[in-house]
Enzyme design. Sequence first.
Site, mmCIF file in Angstrom:
data_model
loop_
_atom_site.group_PDB
_atom_site.id
_atom_site.type_symbol
_atom_site.label_atom_id
_atom_site.label_comp_id
_atom_site.label_asym_id
_atom_site.label_seq_id
_atom_site.Cartn_x
_atom_site.Cartn_y
_atom_site.Cartn_z
ATOM 1 N N LYS A 53 2.521 21.675 -22.956
ATOM 2 C CA LYS A 53 1.428 21.978 -22.029
ATOM 3 C C LYS A 53 1.878 23.021 -21.025
ATOM 4 C CE LYS A 53 -0.792 17.537 -22.631
ATOM 5 N NZ LYS A 53 -0.928 16.148 -22.218
ATOM 6 N N GLN A 97 0.481 12.426 -17.370
ATOM 7 C CA GLN A 97 0.770 12.186 -18.788
ATOM 8 C C GLN A 97 0.770 10.684 -19.080
ATOM 9 O OE1 GLN A 97 1.146 14.602 -21.192
ATOM 10 N NE2 GLN A 97 1.193 12.924 -22.654
ATOM 11 N N ASP A 120 -8.324 16.274 -17.502
ATOM 12 C CA ASP A 120 -8.314 15.425 -18.698
ATOM 13 C C ASP A 120 -9.654 14.701 -18.858
ATOM 14 O OD1 ASP A 120 -6.224 15.478 -20.461
ATOM 15 O OD2 ASP A 120 -5.009 13.958 -19.434
#
Length: 296
Positions: A53, A97, A120
């Site tokens: 990422k 994460q 997200d």
Amino acid sequence: MTATLIDGKAFAEGLRGRIAAAVEGLVRAGTQPALAVVLVGEDPASQVYVRNKARQTVEVGMRSIEHKLPASVPQGDLVALVRALNADPQVDGILVQLPLPKGLDARPVIEAIDPDKDVDGLTDVSAGRLASGRPGLVPCTPLGAMMLLRSVMPDVAGAEAVVVGRSNLVGKPIAQLLLAADATVTVAHSRTRDLAAICRRADVLVAAVGRPEMVRGDWVKPGAIVIDVGINRIADASRPNGTRLVGDVNFEEARMVAGAITPVPGGVGPMTIACLLRNTLEAACRRRGLPMPDLG
Ligand code: NDP
């Protein structure tokens, strides 16, 4: 006739190129979008994801900010970090994460994220915005799956869509996106009766189950578009590392029947990070009062 292959790797590459061009415009105007990624603990898979990422964030010209915390970090400190990132005007997107190490509860950490920085799309506010058709940030994998679908079926209105899987992360948001695009949506799950017959109705069949090759060729309506979100590692003695990746759809069978299909790997998978970057760009534009560039 075999199905058209929907090349997610190439699509993601093109999308990243268009994002990079848009970011260049922002940077020229004196402002650089930034994505903050929080990694807790030492899980090797999570470390790889975070590294990828960060690399792709920098490659499109955005700033990548990484916060690495030990697995022993107190829950309160993690939430405090998220709040500090919310308050930091330099930060456009925040990603924690997952999964978090044992002992930490992900929900309050996710809910602490400012929905306008929730790249997200995992907060309850983001899910609510999606469900009620308001502007908001959409989870990356569902967004990527939808983009691939539109690449072969630009107008989904009126299509029979069946989504197998109802997780908050994948199945439900994909169903919402299909509904917003005026498809007629059925959401199937582990308690669904006669799943094969329901799948056979689908003009658009989305599999997000987590069961290797569960969807068989004779579950697919001839000519249907099949979007396989599944990523499953199975044993394969013929491979050097003894394993290979397969989707939730039996690819070899389904490609003989479908009109178009996403392969695994190389289908939906590569879209996830590209859509994370897209969401960061969207968050950056919205926070600056700028229109979202047309990414095609
Ligand atoms: P979950 O395990 O959270 O959800 C699976 C869903 O499938 C559930 O709704 C479950 O039903 C349903 N299900 C399970 N077994 C059956 C069955 N036999 N028949 C019908 N439905 C069934 O998984 P996720 O949604 O998180 O992920 C789904 C897949 O997508 C996985 O393969 C995962 O690896 C992959 N994935 C890929 C990503 C990417 O491309 N980057 C990102 C995220 C996920 P019920 O609700 O009744 O239990």
